[in-house]
Design a protein around this motif. Structure first.
Motif, short mmCIF file in Angstrom:
data_model
loop_
_atom_site.label_atom_id
_atom_site.label_comp_id
_atom_site.label_asym_id
_atom_site.label_seq_id
_atom_site.Cartn_x
_atom_site.Cartn_y
_atom_site.Cartn_z
N ASN A 54 0.84 -1.20 0.00
CA ASN A 54 0.00 0.00 0.00
C ASN A 54 0.87 1.25 0.00
OD1 ASN A 54 -2.13 -1.78 2.17
ND2 ASN A 54 -2.58 -1.27 0.08
N GLY A 55 0.48 2.18 -0.84
CA GLY A 55 1.18 3.47 -0.86
C GLY A 55 2.47 3.47 -1.65
N ALA A 56 2.76 2.36 -2.35
CA ALA A 56 4.04 2.27 -3.08
C ALA A 56 4.08 3.17 -4.31
CB ALA A 56 4.29 0.82 -3.50
N GLY A 57 2.91 3.46 -4.87
CA GLY A 57 2.87 4.31 -6.07
C GLY A 57 2.23 3.64 -7.27
N LYS A 58 1.61 2.46 -7.07
CA LYS A 58 1.03 1.72 -8.19
C LYS A 58 -0.10 2.52 -8.87
CE LYS A 58 -0.16 -1.71 -5.52
NZ LYS A 58 0.28 -1.20 -4.20
N THR A 59 -1.04 2.98 -8.04
CA THR A 59 -2.18 3.70 -8.59
C THR A 59 -1.73 4.99 -9.26
OG1 THR A 59 -3.66 2.75 -6.95
CG2 THR A 59 -4.39 4.80 -7.98
N THR A 60 -0.78 5.66 -8.65
CA THR A 60 -0.27 6.90 -9.25
C THR A 60 0.30 6.61 -10.64
OG1 THR A 60 0.23 7.79 -7.08
CG2 THR A 60 1.36 8.80 -8.93
N ALA A 61 1.11 5.56 -10.74
CA ALA A 61 1.71 5.22 -12.04
C ALA A 61 0.61 4.93 -13.07
CB ALA A 61 2.63 4.01 -11.89
#
Ligand code: ATP
Length: 316
Positions: free
Chosen positions: A40-47
């Protein structure tokens, strides 16, 4: 080398002080399932949102089907099926009305195929979306992502809420996509899912891509699960001192541990001093390999926090 379908170059995204993506470089090839893994919060959705041109990167560039994702987003979207992490649906529309709405946005789809997808996922399209459970809402989201037979499917946590039977059906749908030469990019923190369907995985942590590897290479990393049985109890601390040993679990006369080193070194440590009755070893699954990656990357605050990746050493 296959055609590059999606390319991220030096992608960076800042939200104020938060660095959601840091110099991310990535290539996804035609005909593969690429698994994008991270906690969670790693940046997947942002990417993914940057790929879809929903948000703009601070710096860097995305190219999809050879086109610039910012300049040609309309053309690109026509060839993409997209399942966002949080799909906003009108609660008062039925599943069928919802899919009709998405189909119209896409200029029409093969409705027989939509019905076929709904049958496979056992999706009840007659109910209002607002009355569906989250797993059943996810099915509607999946159908809309698949229904235009896209060249590239981009999905953010696609299995979330699906029961195991439906996950299996979803995986076989993915395999069919790949058999047709189409491409899939999916984010997940569920390794077992990715392990079953992806050819390659990218691991993202704190906005940085820390590894990209084939699932095969990942699994063949030398980490093994080793179970040792002794005539009488042996202290777990004996093993924790051996280089390459992790996660030692002591259960009466049995010791279970993860090990990435030479087996003879481990055996010499014990066989000379203790009465070893039995030993079994097996390849670590991706989960263990994944945790090993994360542990090596662990930041000081996590090492003291309750992050499941930060358990070091001995558990008894
Ligand atoms: P999850 O699995 O929980 O969905 P994720 O890997 O998809 O996580 P992101 O949602 O991309 O991670 O978030 C990456 C980082 O950026 C996090 O620190 C998050 O708090 C931050 N972030 C995301 N969106 C915003 C926003 N709109 N404003 C400020 N910070 C944000």
């Amino acid at each position: 080398m296959s055609e590059v379908v999606l390319q991220a170059e030096s992608l960076t995204k800042h939200y104020g002080d938060v660095q959601a993506l840091v110099d991310l470089n990535l290539e996804v090839y035609a005909g593969e399932v690429f698994g994008f893994l991270g906690p969670n919060g790693a940046g997947k959705t942002t990417a993914i949102r940057v790929f879809m041109d929903e948000i703009r990167p601070t710096t860097g560039r995305i190219t999809i089907f050879g086109m610039d994702a910012r300049k040609k987003s309309v053309e690109i979207r026509r060839r993409i099926g997209y399942l966002p992490g949080e799909l906003a649906l009108y609660p008062n529309l039925t599943g069928r009305d919802t899919l009709t709405y998405f189909a119209n946005l896409r200029g029409g789809v093969d409705w027989a195929y939509v019905e076929q997808l709904a049958d496979r996922l056992v999706a009840d399209l007659s109910k209002k979306v607002g009355d569906l459970s989250s797993g059943n809402r996810q099915k509607v989201g999946l159908i809309q992502a698949f229904m235009n037979k896209p060249d590239l499917l981009i999905m953010d946590e696609p299995s979330s809420g699906l029961d195991p039977l439906m996950q299996r059906e979803f995986q076989s749908m993915l395999r069919e996509i790949i058999a047709e030469g189409r491409t899939v990019f999916l984010s997940s923190h569920t390794l077992s899912e990715v392990q079953r369907v992806a050819e390659r995985v990218g691991i993202i942590r704190h906005g940085r891509l820390v590894a990209v590897e084939s699932v095969h290479d990942f699994r063949s990393k030398s980490i093994r699960r080793v179970e040792l049985e002794f005539r009488s109890p042996v202290a777990a601390s004996v093993f924790a001192a051996v280089p390459g040993v992790r996660d030692v679990l002591s259960q009466n006369h049995r010791i279970v541990l993860s090990y990435d080193g030479k087996m003879d070194v481990l055996l010499r440590t014990v066989a000379d001093r203790y009465d070893l009755v039995d030993i079994t070893t097996q390849e670590a699954d991706l989960e263990e390999v994944f945790l090993a990656y994360y542990r090596d990357e662990a930041t000081p605050d996590e090492a003291t926090g309750n992050d499941s990746t930060s358990h070091r050493g001995v558990r008894a």
